[in-house]
Design a protein around this motif. Structure first.
Motif, PDB file in Angstrom:
ATOM      1  N   LYS A 664      42.339 -40.509  69.217  1.00 15.69           N
ATOM      2  CA  LYS A 664      42.992 -39.341  68.670  1.00 15.69           C
ATOM      3  C   LYS A 664      42.185 -38.893  67.090  1.00 15.69           C
ATOM      4  N   LYS A 665      42.657 -40.313  66.450  1.00 10.60           N
ATOM      5  CA  LYS A 665      42.619 -39.838  65.237  1.00 10.60           C
ATOM      6  C   LYS A 665      40.893 -38.824  64.985  1.00 10.60           C
ATOM      7  N   GLU A 666      39.866 -39.196  65.593  1.00  9.53           N
ATOM      8  CA  GLU A 666      38.190 -38.747  65.393  1.00  9.53           C
ATOM      9  C   GLU A 666      38.588 -37.384  66.113  1.00  9.53           C
ATOM     10  N   GLN A 667      39.442 -37.125  66.980  1.00 10.26           N
ATOM     11  CA  GLN A 667      40.307 -35.672  67.665  1.00 10.26           C
ATOM     12  C   GLN A 667      40.375 -34.894  66.476  1.00 10.26           C
ATOM     13  N   ARG A 668      41.287 -35.586  66.290  1.00 11.12           N
ATOM     14  CA  ARG A 668      41.675 -35.617  64.797  1.00 11.12           C
ATOM     15  C   ARG A 668      41.628 -34.740  63.599  1.00 11.12           C
ATOM     16  N   PHE A 669      40.140 -35.696  63.388  1.00  9.21           N
ATOM     17  CA  PHE A 669      39.429 -35.374  62.317  1.00  9.21           C
ATOM     18  C   PHE A 669      38.850 -34.730  62.142  1.00  9.21           C
ATOM     19  N   ALA A 670      37.971 -34.467  64.092  1.00  9.93           N
ATOM     20  CA  ALA A 670      36.870 -33.044  63.838  1.00  9.93           C
ATOM     21  C   ALA A 670      37.747 -31.945  63.887  1.00  9.93           C
ATOM     22  N   HIS A 671      39.268 -31.736  64.427  1.00  8.12           N
ATOM     23  CA  HIS A 671      39.626 -30.382  63.950  1.00  8.12           C
ATOM     24  C   HIS A 671      39.859 -29.602  62.592  1.00  8.12           C
ATOM     25  N   ILE A 672      39.821 -31.068  61.906  1.00  3.37           N
ATOM     26  CA  ILE A 672      40.292 -30.385  61.311  1.00  3.37           C
ATOM     27  C   ILE A 672      39.410 -30.452  59.894  1.00  3.37           C
ATOM     28  N   ILE A 673      38.251 -30.899  60.008  1.00  6.05           N
ATOM     29  CA  ILE A 673      36.465 -30.397  59.327  1.00  6.05           C
ATOM     30  C   ILE A 673      35.847 -29.319  60.406  1.00  6.05           C
ATOM     31  N   SER A 674      36.751 -28.893  61.591  1.00  5.48           N
ATOM     32  CA  SER A 674      35.697 -27.520  61.634  1.00  5.48           C
ATOM     33  C   SER A 674      36.461 -26.474  61.353  1.00  5.48           C
ATOM     34  N   SER A 675      37.884 -26.644  61.696  1.00  7.57           N
ATOM     35  CA  SER A 675      38.567 -25.700  61.140  1.00  7.57           C
ATOM     36  C   SER A 675      38.578 -25.431  59.334  1.00  7.57           C
ATOM     37  N   GLY A 676      38.017 -26.716  58.832  1.00  5.97           N
ATOM     38  CA  GLY A 676      37.836 -26.472  56.906  1.00  5.97           C
ATOM     39  C   GLY A 676      36.243 -25.479  56.836  1.00  5.97           C
ATOM     40  N   ALA A 677      35.537 -26.416  57.726  1.00  3.39           N
ATOM     41  CA  ALA A 677      34.390 -25.194  58.101  1.00  3.39           C
ATOM     42  C   ALA A 677      34.157 -24.122  58.371  1.00  3.39           C
ATOM     43  N   THR A 678      34.893 -23.428  59.184  1.00  2.00           N
ATOM     44  CA  THR A 678      35.391 -22.009  59.604  1.00  2.00           C
ATOM     45  C   THR A 678      36.064 -21.458  58.230  1.00  2.00           C
ATOM     46  N   LEU A 679      36.568 -21.974  57.978  1.00  4.74           N
ATOM     47  CA  LEU A 679      37.789 -21.580  56.720  1.00  4.74           C
ATOM     48  C   LEU A 679      36.284 -21.484  55.813  1.00  4.74           C
ATOM     49  N   ILE A 682      34.376 -17.806  56.455  1.00  5.13           N
ATOM     50  CA  ILE A 682      34.817 -17.067  56.325  1.00  5.13           C
ATOM     51  C   ILE A 682      35.159 -16.621  55.255  1.00  5.13           C
ATOM     52  N   ILE A 683      35.392 -17.874  53.838  1.00  3.91           N
ATOM     53  CA  ILE A 683      35.736 -16.833  52.532  1.00  3.91           C
ATOM     54  C   ILE A 683      33.928 -16.825  51.887  1.00  3.91           C
ATOM     55  N   SER A 684      32.703 -17.785  52.323  1.00  3.69           N
ATOM     56  CA  SER A 684      31.418 -17.659  51.837  1.00  3.69           C
ATOM     57  C   SER A 684      31.301 -16.448  52.114  1.00  3.69           C
ATOM     58  N   CYS A 685      31.571 -15.400  53.425  1.00  4.62           N
ATOM     59  CA  CYS A 685      31.091 -14.637  53.987  1.00  4.62           C
ATOM     60  C   CYS A 685      31.928 -13.060  52.906  1.00  4.62           C
ATOM     61  N   MET A 686      32.959 -13.495  52.757  1.00  6.30           N
ATOM     62  CA  MET A 686      33.628 -12.568  52.203  1.00  6.30           C
ATOM     63  C   MET A 686      33.246 -12.202  50.772  1.00  6.30           C
ATOM     64  N   GLY A 687      32.883 -13.537  49.978  1.00  6.82           N
ATOM     65  CA  GLY A 687      32.390 -13.061  48.967  1.00  6.82           C
ATOM     66  C   GLY A 687      31.042 -12.654  48.547  1.00  6.82           C
ATOM     67  N   LEU A 688      30.534 -12.839  50.237  1.00  3.15           N
ATOM     68  CA  LEU A 688      28.807 -12.234  50.450  1.00  3.15           C
ATOM     69  C   LEU A 688      29.029 -10.694  50.531  1.00  3.15           C
ATOM     70  N   PHE A 689      29.668 -10.198  51.705  1.00  2.00           N
ATOM     71  CA  PHE A 689      30.098  -8.709  51.385  1.00  2.00           C
ATOM     72  C   PHE A 689      30.341  -8.179  50.348  1.00  2.00           C
ATOM     73  N   ALA A 690      30.828  -8.628  49.581  1.00  2.00           N
ATOM     74  CA  ALA A 690      31.680  -8.596  48.088  1.00  2.00           C
ATOM     75  C   ALA A 690      29.891  -8.148  47.086  1.00  2.00           C
ATOM     76  N   ILE A 691      29.198  -9.679  47.183  1.00  2.00           N
ATOM     77  CA  ILE A 691      28.523  -9.351  46.159  1.00  2.00           C
ATOM     78  C   ILE A 691      27.336  -7.886  46.784  1.00  2.00           C
ATOM     79  N   SER A 692      27.428  -8.663  48.135  1.00  2.00           N
ATOM     80  CA  SER A 692      25.867  -7.570  48.226  1.00  2.00           C
ATOM     81  C   SER A 692      26.190  -6.447  48.320  1.00  2.00           C
ATOM     82  N   LEU A 693      27.203  -5.889  48.465  1.00  2.00           N
ATOM     83  CA  LEU A 693      27.957  -4.115  48.292  1.00  2.00           C
ATOM     84  C   LEU A 693      27.366  -3.641  47.017  1.00  2.00           C
ATOM     85  N   LEU A 694      28.032  -4.400  45.753  1.00  2.00           N
ATOM     86  CA  LEU A 694      27.530  -4.448  44.391  1.00  2.00           C
ATOM     87  C   LEU A 694      26.205  -4.352  43.956  1.00  2.00           C
TER      88      LEU A 694
END
Length: 795
Positions: A664-679, A682-694
Motif C-alpha cells: 500500500k505504501k508503494e501504491q500511495r507513493f506511486a499515486h503521489i509521484i504520478s500526480s506530481g509529475a502530471t501537475l 501541466i504547469i510546464s505546458c502553461m508556461g510553454l504556451f505563453a512563452i511560445s505565444l510571445l
C-alpha cells in the motif's frame, strides 16, 4: 495586470496550483519525518535486533525469545527500562458490548518508557498486576459509553478462554505518527506462548524495546552486549561457525544491536518505509515550485520587454533604476501573494480528501509555526525578487532611445530564459521516468507468480469467541456440501494482510549436525499445500492416514538446502509442543517447492510447516474455490462462516487482496509521484504556451516575409520548433542519468525487481518532446496560416 488578463491568470493559477502541491507535499514529508519524535525519551529509546552473516548473506532479525528481556535487564548495567512487545489477538466484552481492538502484550515498563497521555490512572500502577488491562479512550467509549470505565471489570478472551480483567487506566489513542499502534495493553505474561517458552532461547516471536540510561550509542550498546551474547548464545554461535558464517568487523558471528526509535519508521526492522520517501516528496515539491517559478520569471521577463515604451518613457522623465525595480517587484509580489492565498485555499479544500485517499491526518494549521513562516517567507521573497527584480535590472541597462522605439526583442538580455526552460524539461523527464519505473515495478509485483494460488483462495480470520480447531472442523463439514468449494485448510499465519490487518512471523533456531539452522515456523492443517496449489518436490504431504504426522514436518526447498543432503526421514531436534525427551524430535516427511510466504521485499527464506495444535492453534481458515463466479463463492462462504461464528468481526478476503495490502505504501507513493509529475507537466505546458505565444508574436513579420518568399508551413513549424527540440534534448541529457540512479536506488529495497532499461528513459524523453512540440506547434501553425498581408501591416 488587468490589461494583460491572460498572462496574469497564468501567473496566479500556475503559481497557485504549484503552492498547493508544495504545501501538501511539504506537510506529508514533515508528517513522515515526525514519526516517533513526540516521545520525551526519544534519544534513549530503541528496538533490539540481532545480526549475523551466515553463508547465505547478512541477516537481521528483531524477533526475540521470551527469556531474553528479563535476563538482559538483570545483566546489562546501562539498561534503565525494558519491555517486550507482542501482538495480541483479543476480544473484549462488557455486558452486551463486544469489541476486538488492536491489542499488544507488554511489560509494565512500557508505560513509563514511551510518552503516553493518561486520561485516568497512572503509568506506574496501570499494569502492576497480571489482572490489569489498559484501554484507549476509543475502546473505553465503545464498551462503556459515557460511564466511567476506570476500576470496572471487563472480560477478555485470551487464546479461547474468557478471563476477567480490571481496567486500570484510560489513555489517549496512539498518535498517527507513532510506529506503535495499540488500542489495549495487557501484561506479557498473558501471551499464549509465554509458559511453554519461558526458558527457550531458540523460539523468537516478539519484539523488545529498551530505554537506555543515556542517549543511545549503537556502538557502545553493541560493546556491552558482546559478553551477554557469548554467554547465552554460545551454541548458536558455534553452529554459525560450523555452517560457514563469516565474522563481522569486530570478529563476532552473532551480535546484539539496537535501532534508535527515531529511525524505526525508516528501517526494514521497523515500519519499512523507504528513508528516501520524505526527501523525494520535498524534492518533488521543490521541483514543482521551480517549474512554476521558471514560468513566472520567463513570463515576467517577456512581459517587461513588451512594456519597453512605458519603461523608456519613465526613464526619460527621470525614473530611477530602483524605482523601476520596485514597480515590477511590487507587481510580482502582488501576483505571488494572490497565488499564495489561492494555494492555501485550494490546499485547505483538498487536504481532507487527500487524507482519506492516502491514509494521512494532515492539517493546514500545522503550517503555522515560526520555522515554517520563516521557510515559506524566504521562498516567497526569493520568487518575487527574482521574478520582479531581474527583469527590471535587465531593462534598466538598455539604451533609452532604443527602448522608446520599441526595438528590443524578447531574446535581448534573456539568457536566463532558455536555461530555465531546459531545466523544466529535465525535471519533466525525471518525473515521467520515475513514474514509469514505479508503475512498472508495481505491475511486476502484482503479476509475478508467488508460487501459490492467490486468486481462488479465500482467507477467513477466525478471531475470538470460538475455539479455533473446532471452528476449522465445523467449516470443513459445512462447506463439504458446496459444489464451488474444492478444499479447506487452516494456518496460524496469514498470507499478506487480511481484513483483520495483522501480519506476523515466527522464527526458530536450533543446532543440527554441528551447525546453526534458522527457519520460519508455521502451523498448518491437513490439505494446506493442496488448498494453495503448492507442489511437492520430494516426500509426501501431511496425511490423515498417519497418526504420527502431528510430529512430522514439511519443509521448503530453502530449508532443505540449508540442512544439506538427503533430508527426507531426518529427525530435527524440535519439541513440537511436547518435551523433546518424550518424542525424540520431529521427522521431515516432505519438501515443498519454494513459494513467497512473505512479501517481495525479501527473498524466499527457509520455512518449516508442522501440524501440532499443542504448539499453536490455527488462526485463519483457507478455502479454495472453483474459478468462475468468485464473488458469489465469497458471499456463500461468508454466509456459512457467519452461521458458525455469528460474532466474527473480520471479513473474509481473497489472498490476492491480502498480498496487495503489503504494498500500500508503494501504491500511495506511486499515486503521489504520478500526480506530481502530471501537475509539473501541466504547469510546464502553461508556461510553454505563453512563452511560445510571445516568441511567435515577436516574429510575426519574419513569418510573413518568409511566406511571401515561398516558405512552406512545415518548414516554418520546424524553424520555430527547433529551439525547443534542442532544449528538450539538453534536458533529457541532464535528467536521464539522474533518473537511472534514483530509480535504481528505490528498487534496491526489493529482493525481486525490474531492471531500468534504456527504453524507459527514452520513452520519458519522447513523452516530454511530444508534449512540448504539441504545445508549440499549435501556436506556430496558427501564425504560419495567417494572411501575410495582416502579418506585414505595420499599423
Amino acid at each position: 495586470m488587468w490589461k494583460r488578463k491572460i498572462f496574469t491568470s497564468i501567473h496566479i493559477i500556475g503559481l497557485g496550483v504549484a503552492f498547493t502541491a508544495a504545501i501538501i507535499l511539504y506537510l506529508t514529508a514533515m508528517f513522515e519525518l515526525s514519526y516517533n519524535g513526540f516521545h520525551k525519551h526519544k534519544n534513549r529509546l530503541g528496538l533490539l535486533y540481532n545480526e549475523s552473516n551466515p553463508a547465505t548473506g547478512k541477516e537481521q532479525s528483531n524477533t526475540m525469545p521470551v527469556p531474553l528481556a528479563p535476563t538482559l535487564k538483570a545483566e546489562i548495567a546501562g539498561m534503565e527500562k525494558l519491555s517486550r512487545y507482542g501482538d495480541a489477538n483479543l476480544t473484549i466484552r462488557h455486558g452486551d458490548k463486544q469489541f476486538s481492538p488492536s491489542s499488544k502484550f507488554v511489560d509494565p515498563d512500557f508505560l513509563e518508557m514511551f510518552t503516553i497521555h493518561f486520561l485516568s490512572g497512572n503509568a506506574k500502577q496501570a499494569l502492576a498486576t497480571i489482572d490489569n488491562i489498559v484501554l484507549t479512550d476509543k475502546v473505553a467509549r465503545n464498551l462503556f459509553g459515557t460511564e466511567h470505565a476506570l476500576g470496572k471489570t471487563v472480560e477478555v478472551n485470551i487464546n479461547g478462554r474468557w478471563e476477567g480483567k480490571v481496567v486500570s487506566a484510560i489513555v489517549d489513542d496512539a498518535p498517527k505518527n507513532s510506529s506503535l499502534k495499540y488500542e489495549s495493553l495487557i501484561r506479557f505474561e498473558q501471551h499464549p506462548f509465554y509458559k511453554d517458552n519461558i526458558d527457550r532461547w531458540n523460539n523468537a516471536n516478539h519484539q523488545v524495546f529498551i530505554l537506555w540510561r543515556t542517549a543511545i550509542d549503537a556502538a557502545d550498546f553493541h560493546k556491552q552486549g558482546q559478553a551477554f551474547m557469548a554467554r547465552h548464545y554460545a551454541n548458536t554461535i558455534e553452529g554459525l561457525k560450523a555452517s560457514g558464517a563469516k565474522p563481522d568487523k569486530n570478529g563476532e558471528y552473532l551480535s546484539l544491536q539496537v535501532l534508535p526509535i527515531t529511525k524505526h519508521h525508516f528501517s526494514t526492522l521497523g515500519d519499512g518505509v523507504n528513508p528516501f520517501y520524505p526527501w523525494i516528496l520535498l524534492l518533488l515539491s521543490g521541483l514543482i515550485l521551480f517549474i512554476a517559478c521558471s514560468n513566472f520569471v520567463n513570463l515576467s521577463l517577456a512581459g517587461s520587454f513588451n512594456r519597453s515604451k512605458e519603461i523608456g518613457m519613465r526613464k526619460t522623465l527621470g525614473g530611477q533604476q530602483w524605482q523601476l525595480m520596485m514597480q515590477l517587484w511590487g507587481e510580482s509580489a502582488l501576483v505571488s501573494l494572490g497565488a499564495l492565498f489561492l494555494g492555501l485555499f485550494i490546499a485547505w479544500l483538498l487536504v481532507p480528501q487527500y487524507n482519506a485517499n492516502m491514509g494521512y491526518s494532515l492539517t493546514i494549521s500545522a503550517l503555522f509555526t515560526f520555522k515554517n513562516f520563516l521557510f515559506f517567507g524566504l521562498i516567497f521573497i526569493t520568487i518575487t525578487a527574482v521574478a520582479g527584480g531581474y527583469p527590471a535590472w535587465v531593462m534598466a541597462k538598455f539604451n533609452t532611445l532604443q527602448t522608446l522605439k520599441g526595438n528590443l526583442k524578447i531574446g535581448s538580455g534573456a539568457a536566463l530564459r532558455p536555461i530555465l526552460t531546459t531545466l523544466q524539461f529535465a525535471i519533466a523527464v525525471l518525473l515521467i521516468c520515475g513514474t514509469l519505473v514505479i508503475s512498472k515495478q508495481l505491475q511486476y509485483i502484482q503479476t509475478r507468480p508467488l508460487g501459490y494460488n492467490k486468486t481462488e483462495v479465500i482467507s477467513i480470520p477466525i478471531g475470538q469467541d470460538i475455539e479455533p480447531e473446532t471452528a476449522l472442523q465445523r467449516m470443513r463439514t459445512a462447506l463439504a456440501g458446496l459444489p464451488e468449494v474444492i478444499s479447506v485448510s487452516g494456518t496460524d499465519i496469514n498470507m499478506g494482510r487480511g481484513d483483520d490487518g495483522s501480519s506476523s512471523t515466527s522464527e526458530l533456531g536450533f543446532d543440527y549436525e554441528g551447525k546453526n539452522v534458522k527457519t520460519h515456523w508455521q502451523r498448518v492443517d491437513y490439505d494446506y499445500l493442496k488448498t494453495l496449489d503448492i507442489s511437492l518436490v520430494d516426500g509426501r504431504d501431511f496425511s490423515r492416514d498417519y497418526a504420527t504426522d502431528s510430529t512430522a514436518l514439511v519443509i521448503n526447498e530453502e530449508m532443505a538446502k540449508q540442512l544439506g543432503g538427503d533430508v527426507i526421514g531426518k529427525v530435527l531436534p524440535l519439541g513440537g509442543g511436547q518435551r523433546l525427551s518424550e518424542i525424540g524430535g520431529m521427522k521431515i516427511i516432505g519438501i515443498a517447492k519454494n513459494y513467497h510466504f512473505k512479501n517481495l521485499y525479501q527473498a524466499v527464506a527457509p520455512l518449516t510447516l508442522y501440524m501440532n495444535p499443542q504448539e499453536s492453534p490455527v488462526e485463519y481458515i483457507f478455502v479454495k474455490v472453483r474459478p468462475g463466479n468468485l464473488s458469489a463463492s465469497l458471499t456463500a462462504i461468508e454466509k456459512t462462516w457467519r452461521s458458525i461464528h455469528p460474532k466474527a468481526t473480520a471479513s473474509a478476503s481473497f489472498l490476492d487482496e491480502n498480498t496487495q495490502n503489503d504494498y500500500k505504501k508503494e501504491q500511495r507513493f506511486a499515486h503521489i509521484i504520478s500526480s506530481g509529475a502530471t501537475l509539473a507537466i501541466i504547469i510546464s505546458c502553461m508556461g510553454l504556451f505563453a512563452i511560445s505565444l510571445l516568441m511567435i508574436n515577436q516574429r510575426i513579420k519574419e513569418i510573413g516575409v518568409r511566406k511571401v518568399l515561398g516558405a512552406k508551413i512545415a518548414g516554418l513549424i520546424m524553424l520555430l520548433s527547433k529551439d525547443f527540440i534542442k532544449m528538450v534534448a539538453t534536458g533529457f541529457a541532464i535528467a536521464a542519468p539522474i533518473a537511472w540512479w534514483a530509480t535504481n536506488k528505490w528498487l534496491d529495497d526489493f529482493a525481486y525487481r525490474i531492471h531500468v532499461d534504456i527504453w524507459i528513459l527514452l520513452l520519458g524523453g519522447l513523452i516530454v518532446l511530444v508534449i512540448a512540440l504539441a504545445t508549440v506547434i499549435t501556436q506556430t501553425t496558427r501564425a504560419a496560416l495567417a494572411n501575410p498581408v495582416d502579418s506585414l501591416r505595420d499599423e
